[in-house]
Design an enzyme around this catalytic site. Structure first.
Site, PDB file in Angstrom:
ATOM      1  N   CYS A 311      10.949 -46.558 -15.761  1.00 14.63           N
ATOM      2  CA  CYS A 311      11.851 -45.557 -16.147  1.00 14.63           C
ATOM      3  C   CYS A 311      13.385 -45.899 -15.772  1.00 14.63           C
ATOM      4  O   CYS A 311      13.860 -47.199 -16.183  1.00 14.63           O
ATOM      5  CB  CYS A 311      11.514 -44.114 -15.563  1.00 14.63           C
ATOM      6  SG  CYS A 311      12.478 -42.779 -15.825  1.00 14.63           S
ATOM      7  N   LEU A 312      14.008 -45.194 -14.959  1.00 10.74           N
ATOM      8  CA  LEU A 312      15.568 -45.735 -14.513  1.00 10.74           C
ATOM      9  C   LEU A 312      15.324 -46.916 -13.822  1.00 10.74           C
ATOM     10  O   LEU A 312      16.519 -47.596 -13.771  1.00 10.74           O
ATOM     11  CB  LEU A 312      15.965 -44.373 -13.847  1.00 10.74           C
ATOM     12  CG  LEU A 312      17.443 -44.921 -13.371  1.00 10.74           C
ATOM     13  CD1 LEU A 312      18.504 -45.025 -14.347  1.00 10.74           C
ATOM     14  CD2 LEU A 312      18.066 -43.377 -12.545  1.00 10.74           C
TER      15      LEU A 312
END
Length: 580
Positions: A311-312
């Site tokens: 993800c991030l």
């Protein structure tokens, strides 16, 4: 006058915006009003489009009249439906919806959905962002008015009420009161107490070998006599707690990797408060990935590292790798793996509905007021992206049917929310989501921009079919951003459940196709059509890919490296993951 503002008036505006954010659940009312004004004003001067929509309404009315006639002649169960709901819409699956008058109500509702979906697109002159917002808010209002959400128009709820003499509604009221109490007092959902971090979740053995202002670095204990020489460093997102990758023992990706003979390190991010409000993306890069990488290299000297981001965390890892390529340091890494991680934000999916100047002004004021953004302040946006699954299905099941869904480990993890520092989150939303600086070569690291075109490491990239946070076609854009050998996997499931997809889990499938270094670009539609499909979990595919890029097995390294300043500080999962 120029555009400057003195400190006092700026503080007043910030305060008012923060109050407005609290009143509107962190969603900008101006953004929605501008979208509707744009749509309505252009629709008003589009007589041709109006005529098309009037024709559609008349056609639907004729269809509905024909359906009603067929119901009267052949019976409701034998009548052929005018319109079928989308495959993922399960609201009207129960046979009770085929009976009179509920069949007519739910068919009318589905036709209204169709009409508004058509009405909110294709109006000349409407800005694309406003068009999407208008369609989104139309869906929200329609979902709220669905006959399935109300007792008197839901035949399943009415039958249950008759069978139980209203006991289901009494239970539903108790559930409603309990949910409100828990929300107001900050308690987790009912049943979450059965999942304790360090006891039931995040129990893979290991040691914290590094702690600084922002991270704890966990080194996991070997489970095999011999291990691959190249360690794996996992960079999870800080918008969530890391143990999504170390849930219960049966579905822990970290435990799986250790059992396959890999030395695994994982970053555990601090849950920031007001004291960390000044932390920015550069701090997450320096105190986070770079510090962790230096520790891994000290503990396992002489070995390159398999860098993995989720993800991030994957976005941060891509930035870091691009900076390393720019500075001639990319040979410190053995490979790059990115899970549900966007590097191009030009089409980030429905989350972009909540990212424009009006929305960011509200969020920035709210964060400046506290120094951070609480997870519940983001929850409204995420909930509306999947309003049926996350909101209305719960309303129906809990409050009308009196059924409370048992909580599982993934749901308990999802309720264990984190905060986001004001500075970092503003930079992330503006520079990545709004301006797309990373993919366009404008994002600065150490004061100089980085380019993903410098990434030449073998890369393994995973997208998930029903991801509302990082849509797989957005993740797929890495294909034209870097020339590296790129193995792309598209797996069933969503942003979290698609990644937590252990071997043996039923109803799982994936597609995989590798593009050679410097190979030609394949459009996502063609990739989806031609990539071979496989049943089961994608984890073994990734593990085999890692093994092919690793050296022969050897004795495992020690836990930490006290002589180099990395002594074991405490047992995994550490202290940061338990911060509330």
């Amino acid at each position: 006058m120029n555009g400057s503002q003195d400190e006092g008036s700026a503080a007043l505006d910030t305060r008012v915006h923060a109050i407005l954010a609290r009143a509107w659940a962190s969603l900008s009312p101006q953004s929605a009003m501008l979208a509707w004004l744009d749509w309505a004003s252009h629709m008003a001067v589009s007589p041709g489009r109006q005529a098309d929509l009037a024709g559609l309404a008349l056609s639907q009315a004729a269809q509905l009249a024909g359906y009603l006639r067929e119901c009267l002649m052949a019976g409701p169960g034998a009548a052929r439906a005018c319109v079928e709901p989308p495959a993922q819409d399960r609201r009207f699956d129960a046979p009770e919806w085929r009976g009179w008058p509920y069949n007519l109500w739910h068919q009318s509702f589905l036709m209204a959905q169709q009409w508004w979906a058509e009405a909110t697109r294709g109006v000349r002159g409407v800005e694309r962002h406003h068009e999407k917002l208008a369609a989104f808010w139309a869906r929200q209002w329609l979902d709220m008015l669905s006959p399935g959400n109300h007792l008197l128009t839901n035949p399943v709820a009415l039958r249950r009420t008759a069978e139980e003499g209203g006991a289901n509604l009494a239970r539903g009221m108790l559930y409603l009161l309990d949910n409100q109490r828990r929300r107001l007092t900050g308690l987790p959902p009912e049943g979450a107490e059965a999942f304790e971090v360090g006891r039931d979740l995040a129990v893979t053995p290991g040691k914290v070998v590094l702690r600084n202002r922002l991270i704890e670095l966990i080194q996991y204990a070997p489970a095999t006599g011999q291990v691959r020489p190249e360690p794996i460093l996992i960079v999870p997102a800080w918008i969530m707690k890391y143990y999504i990758l170390d849930l219960s023992p049966h579905n822990s990706l970290i435990r799986y990797l250790v059992a396959q003979g890999h030395t695994v390190f994982c970053i555990s991010w601090k849950n920031p408060g007001a004291a960390e409000s000044d932390l920015g993306m550069e701090d997450y890069l320096d105190l986070g990935f770079r510090t962790a990488l230096a520790a891994v290299e000290a503990i396992v000297p002489g070995s390159r590292v398999h860098a993995t981001g989720y993800c991030l965390g994957g976005t941060l890892l891509a930035m870091a790798a691009a900076a390393m390529a720019r500075d001639g340091e990319l040979d410190r890494l053995a490979s790059l793996s990115l899970f549900a991680a966007q590097t191009d934000f030009s089409e980030p999916g429905e989350l972009a509905l909540f990212i424009d100047e009006s929305q960011l002004a509200l969020l920035e004021a709210q964060m400046q007021d506290k120094g951070y953004l609480r997870a519940d302040q983001m929850a409204g946006a995420f909930q509306m992206l999947r309003s049926y699954d996350l909101l209305w299905s719960r309303v129906v099941n809990e409050y009308l049917l009196g059924e409370r869904r048992p909580i599982n480990d993934l749901m308990a993890w999802n309720a264990d929310a984190t905060r986001l520092p004001a500075r970092m989150h503003a930079q992330y939303l503006r520079r990545l989501f709004l301006d797309d600086d990373l993919s366009e070569g404008r994002y600065p690291v150490d004061g100089r921009p980085v380019s993903l075109g410098g990434l030449t490491l073998d890369t393994f990239c995973v997208g998930t079919v029903t991801d509302h946070v990082a849509p797989w076609r957005s993740v797929y854009k890495l294909h034209y951003l870097c020339p590296a050998q790129l193995t792309f996997v598209l797996t069933s499931g969503g942003h979290n459940a698609g990644i937590v997809s252990e071997p043996g889990r039923p109803h799982r499938r994936y597609q995989v196709l590798a593009r050679p270094a410097g190979g030609h670009y394949i459009a996502p539609q063609e990739w989806e059509r031609t990539a071979p499909a496989h049943e089961g979990s994608w984890w073994p595919q990734w593990q085999a890919w890692l093994a092919a890029r690793s050296g022969p097995a050897q004795p495992p390294p020690g836990m930490g490296a006290p002589a180099r300043g990395y002594a074991a500080l405490c047992d995994a999962p550490g202290t940061y993951v338990k911060e509330k």
